[in-house]
Design a protein around this motif. Sequence first.
Motif, PDB file in Angstrom:
ATOM      1  N   ARG A  72     -83.945  -5.376  70.721  1.00 39.47           N
ATOM      2  CA  ARG A  72     -85.241  -5.115  71.354  1.00 39.47           C
ATOM      3  C   ARG A  72     -85.531  -6.163  72.428  1.00 39.47           C
ATOM      4  NH1 ARG A  72     -90.033  -6.969  71.456  1.00 39.47           N
ATOM      5  NH2 ARG A  72     -89.544  -8.652  70.003  1.00 39.47           N
ATOM      6  N   LEU A  75     -83.422  -5.503  75.549  1.00 43.27           N
ATOM      7  CA  LEU A  75     -83.971  -4.415  76.356  1.00 43.27           C
ATOM      8  C   LEU A  75     -85.199  -4.879  77.131  1.00 43.27           C
ATOM      9  CD1 LEU A  75     -83.627  -1.447  73.841  1.00 43.27           C
ATOM     10  CD2 LEU A  75     -82.290  -1.821  75.922  1.00 43.27           C
ATOM     11  N   ASP A  78     -84.073  -7.057  80.011  1.00 43.19           N
ATOM     12  CA  ASP A  78     -83.486  -6.254  81.076  1.00 43.19           C
ATOM     13  C   ASP A  78     -84.565  -5.528  81.871  1.00 43.19           C
ATOM     14  OD1 ASP A  78     -81.019  -4.983  82.312  1.00 43.19           O
ATOM     15  OD2 ASP A  78     -82.091  -3.194  81.618  1.00 43.19           O
ATOM     16  N   ALA A  79     -85.573  -4.998  81.153  1.00 39.79           N
ATOM     17  CA  ALA A  79     -86.658  -4.307  81.848  1.00 39.79           C
ATOM     18  C   ALA A  79     -87.456  -5.263  82.719  1.00 39.79           C
ATOM     19  CB  ALA A  79     -87.579  -3.634  80.822  1.00 39.79           C
TER      20      ALA A  79
END
Length: 304
Positions: A72, A75, A78-79
């Motif tokens: 999590r 992610l 990365d976002a």
Amino acid sequence: MLLWITFALLTGIALIALLRPLGRAGSARDAAARPDYDMAVYRDQLAEIAREREEGTIGDSEAEAARNEIARRMLAADAAARGGKPRSGGAAVAYKAAVAAAMVAVPAVALGGYLWLGRPGMPDVPHAARMATALERQDFGALVYKVERHLASNPEDVRGWRVLAPAYRRLGRLDDAANAYGRIVALSPPDAGALSDYGTALVEANDGLVTAEARQAFSGALAIEPGQARARYYMGLAAMQDGREDEALTLWRALLADAPAEAPWRGVVEQRIASLQTGGPACRSRMARRRRPSWRPTRRRARR
């Protein structure tokens, strides 16, 4: 007054040195490097989880939960990297203005607060005078320093070490406390309480780990006084940390059987026993790796 103005100027210079880098707009290279660094950290964490799972120190469910949490975070990082934008010109100007205001306001408020609440005209206390009046002024640090100076020239004075050892413990100087308790043991006739104090200090200095030297101290205490509760507890803790849960249970059950009903530490020992009885292998492994004990039996009163 000139002295305090000088201090304010020095504070301002220090703030400039600290806050100046924050006022610069981040470069594209730094913005690109941050996600790579985060990802490298997360990959190392995943590898560590895999190693602990192979060693059996964590269970499948715990490993899966940890992997999900790291995924999590990966992610989210990365976002953030894809959606991050450099600071706009207006925002950068406002940010620099806030930094400049902080550089002016912080030293001004600090100096003003001291002039209002402090005593700038109060004379200092010379070192010799401070040492001479340490007891009257209850200056704990000065008292410790006096005992240290005394022991430097009289290292065989066991009474000084008995004063200094708990003082070090109070100050959080755990390594020094362990050394001081060791001196007490070396300079005193065999005594279960002194050996137990020494073993406890070693455990505290090693972040809760019952080391071989601490076990030797507790064994010595039990050889003199087989019912010594604190030494019996820590020998059980040592067995648990070694993964010998059955032995730890036997030691702690015997300790409870011999303890008075009103003993304040009974509840904590009972919780330890219950945790070993009801927990699975992963739970027992975590307990064995948990180094700082949550229970400390009543300490022997210091000799006067």
